[in-house]
Design a protein around this motif. Sequence first.
Motif, PDB file in Angstrom:
ATOM      1  N   GLN A 637      24.099 -18.412 -14.524  1.00  0.00           N
ATOM      2  CA  GLN A 637      23.054 -17.450 -14.824  1.00  0.00           C
ATOM      3  C   GLN A 637      23.625 -16.314 -15.653  1.00  0.00           C
ATOM      4  OE1 GLN A 637      19.761 -17.670 -13.955  1.00  0.00           O
ATOM      5  NE2 GLN A 637      19.454 -15.852 -15.225  1.00  0.00           N
ATOM      6  N   PRO A 642      16.953 -12.268 -16.214  1.00  0.00           N
ATOM      7  CA  PRO A 642      16.577 -12.340 -14.801  1.00  0.00           C
ATOM      8  C   PRO A 642      16.720 -13.762 -14.250  1.00  0.00           C
ATOM      9  CG  PRO A 642      14.964 -11.076 -16.033  1.00  0.00           C
ATOM     10  CD  PRO A 642      15.869 -11.705 -17.044  1.00  0.00           C
ATOM     11  N   ALA A 644      15.518 -16.795 -12.396  1.00  0.00           N
ATOM     12  CA  ALA A 644      14.170 -17.317 -12.140  1.00  0.00           C
ATOM     13  C   ALA A 644      14.261 -18.647 -11.419  1.00  0.00           C
ATOM     14  CB  ALA A 644      13.398 -17.470 -13.452  1.00  0.00           C
ATOM     15  N   THR A 709       7.157 -18.044  -7.396  1.00  0.00           N
ATOM     16  CA  THR A 709       8.159 -18.067  -8.450  1.00  0.00           C
ATOM     17  C   THR A 709       8.924 -16.743  -8.417  1.00  0.00           C
ATOM     18  OG1 THR A 709       6.834 -19.518  -9.865  1.00  0.00           O
ATOM     19  CG2 THR A 709       8.585 -18.266 -10.928  1.00  0.00           C
ATOM     20  N   SER A 711      11.639 -13.946  -9.854  1.00  0.00           N
ATOM     21  CA  SER A 711      12.242 -13.414 -11.073  1.00  0.00           C
ATOM     22  C   SER A 711      13.003 -12.167 -10.661  1.00  0.00           C
ATOM     23  CB  SER A 711      11.177 -13.087 -12.120  1.00  0.00           C
ATOM     24  OG  SER A 711      11.791 -12.581 -13.301  1.00  0.00           O
TER      25      SER A 711
END
Length: 873
Positions: A637, A642, A644, A709, A711
């Motif tokens: 990452q 961000p 996710a 989801t 974020s």
Amino acid sequence: MSDSLFMPLTQRVSARELTGWEAVWMPLGEGEAERMTIGRGTGWKPIEVPRQLAGREGRQSIWYRTEFPRPDHAGRVVLRIGGAFLATNVWLNGRLLGSHYGYFAPFGFDLTPYLKPENLLVICCEAPVEPQPEKKRHIMGLFNDGDLKPYPASAYSSLPEPHAIEVPLGLWQPVQLEYVGSIAIDWLRLKPTFEGTDGRLEVEARLRNLDGRQMDGEVELSVPSPGREPLRLRREVRLGGGMEQTVTMRLALPGAKRWQPWRLGEQPLYHAEIVARSEGGESSRIDDVFAFRELSWDIGPRRWSFAVNGRPIFLRGACYVPAYRLDELNARTFAADLATARKANVDALRVVANVLPTDFYRQADEAGMLVFQDLPLTGTYVYHGRTDETRFFETAAREQQAQMVTLLHNHPSVVMWIAHDDPPWLATNFDLGDVHAVRQNHSIDQDLKSNFERLDPSRPSIAASGDVDLHLGLGWSDGPWRDIALVEPLMVTAFGAQSLPAASSPAWDGIEKRWPVADDEPAWRYAGFQPINWAERGVGLPSSHQALEEYVALSQSYQADLIKYAAEHLRTRKFESCWGAFAYHLVDPHKGIGFGLLDGARVPKLALEALTEAFKATRVILEPLAFEPARPFGFLQNPRVPFAARLVIVNDDPVVMGRGTVRWSVTREKAAGARGLDRVRDAVQKKSYSGTVEVEVPTAFEPAVSATTLSLPLAAEGEYRLEAALTVSGQVIDRAELAFNVTSTLPAIQPRPEIPHYLAERLADLGSLRPEARGLSFALENRTRPAVLVGVTGLRLDGVIVTGHQMQLETNAGLAPLPKRLDLPLGRRLVLHVVTGEPIGAGAHSLEADITVPGIASGRLVIENGSNSRGAG
């Protein structure tokens, strides 16, 4: 093709297995000349029957003989051969009884007119070795092509002695005498259906009069019914001498129960027995199992739906090739494999390019395991074949298809017919060049699909595995594993990667286990090792590892990670648009290096546990959305992006439903080791998050749902873990976790590996570098299989990057620009020119090129001139 009796069901009358066999290796024609048909000739030695032998070049035919006295039986004596590879001729007392072609179907002959007080039975079995798979015409499925056998097709006949291409040969099932009357029952076809809540059974039985006289008789059908007297139905019959007759009868079974896949219910099985009587006594008796279950489907281009007893089902599957040696399979093996599959949450098995002994299908019926059944066809057949060769292949395919359908028709576990595994005409096989362009085998495959629909309209069928469905090679043969997240298939009937057996496993018997080992070690490649895919997308080649144990652990981890990631991704698309996922495959068919979740000694690999977890009936799936892939596997990452992830709930359990709660958390477990100002900045950055979300858990017959989801800004670098738990009615149903690494240091692009020498020399003339007036040239000469060159890049001459050049192809009309796709026919020499504007200097030179030949090799190819060639001297 065959002039024998087709005998799918064993007669429930007295029988005797023949023993005392002797055998000798000799071609059919030479054996006939040596009068082996009457037991003459030399070199006969005792041999065990049944036993699957290995044919190879110069040893593709074996003769058997045994003796037996005339049986003390007043009726007919029928010889039954349970299975033989591949073309079989049979003589009794020097008289040719007939022949049979095909390895899986039981067959036989009426011996009665030719019996003597003492009898000599002679059998010759032939199994041709076909070293060019694309030109093969014999139907042995996975046994004479593909990568599931010792000496796989991907080795391209490149292995030194003692390794040799082999095919199964000989009598792999028992040979016995069955004692019947004049009227024999060839086969029994059972067609159960429902009318309201009651069952209806239509029975078709093929009767055969073995006598030359007209025979009057009776046929009785009996179906035991729980808690009541058996249901019986009788029918009088009259058969002319030597004639056949199909008898149809119908019965009602009040209160019949439905057979269900194991995760949806029970598997009530029924038995039907049919007895033929003639001349005042019992003549023949056979029985078979059946069940009441209904299939509905809509399968075609860009559409797939499938339901059992009216309930849609996402198939959690695995491909199944339990053994290369069919004679080593038995009821215990099948029971253990089916138990392993169920424990791994697998509810469907695809029998790849093979037909198994009937014990497997019987046990699959009892276990509630669904079966996709292939005809034993794989790859390409009769490319550039003569008309008579094509006719032979197509006739044999149709005959064996009819036999397979009749043999397996009554088994409720069989729910899908597949005509051809991975034929050349598939869109995904564009890399086969002209073999693909001419749509080789397309017509016969469409005919076979039509035949399935005619022979058995109660089941769906497809012309080819890999056509409507998908063989997902991402992460191994077809591209990077990250791209799995981009696919939206209807059905995936193969996905996975190879791994090594555990270092302590007996599967290493016969494989070169010493360490270090060469990257292209012949013993490993004979055992199935695919060095190109290990180097490009797996955990690398042996030379990049310090110890075998380390290599084993890394390979099994990669396979497990890939299997889990692919299985879970496909489940998130349940019914929208995906209807199933079959891991490739359950168990390695021999002691080698393969794709199995269990190795060839049935020692589990890490991937078995990974699939068990991914296929859990009710599952919370953590799907990362914005990441960079680690090598060979992992999630990276970027701290400036961000984090996710999507939390998805999928449910296949008919008991679980209703409101649920998902609790999730993201926590940094290990810092990245920042120093100075970065360390101060790290101290004030947020490193953990958590939350709770309510979700309506879907029923077992609904698509997966997205719970939420995430974020999240994660600027602090280090190792993180996302965890989630699903709770329903106060009970934790499932837990999941995802490890990832937040880092600003992304892995460098690795140079493509050099193509192994054994493969490079089968793609190019490695000593063909030549100076030309305006540059240089080299020659490609394909000796693998029909292929396509789609890229020549990254040229380096003597280590210096070549720029400002043009790639051209030498033709009869002169030089022409190199096309984007260049067919590489077998054996044709193609000269490529690198036009730089000036010739290269005198002396030794070496040219490196990154080439891509899909399906065969991609990597660096090194071409040298004669004085510098590796093979010089």
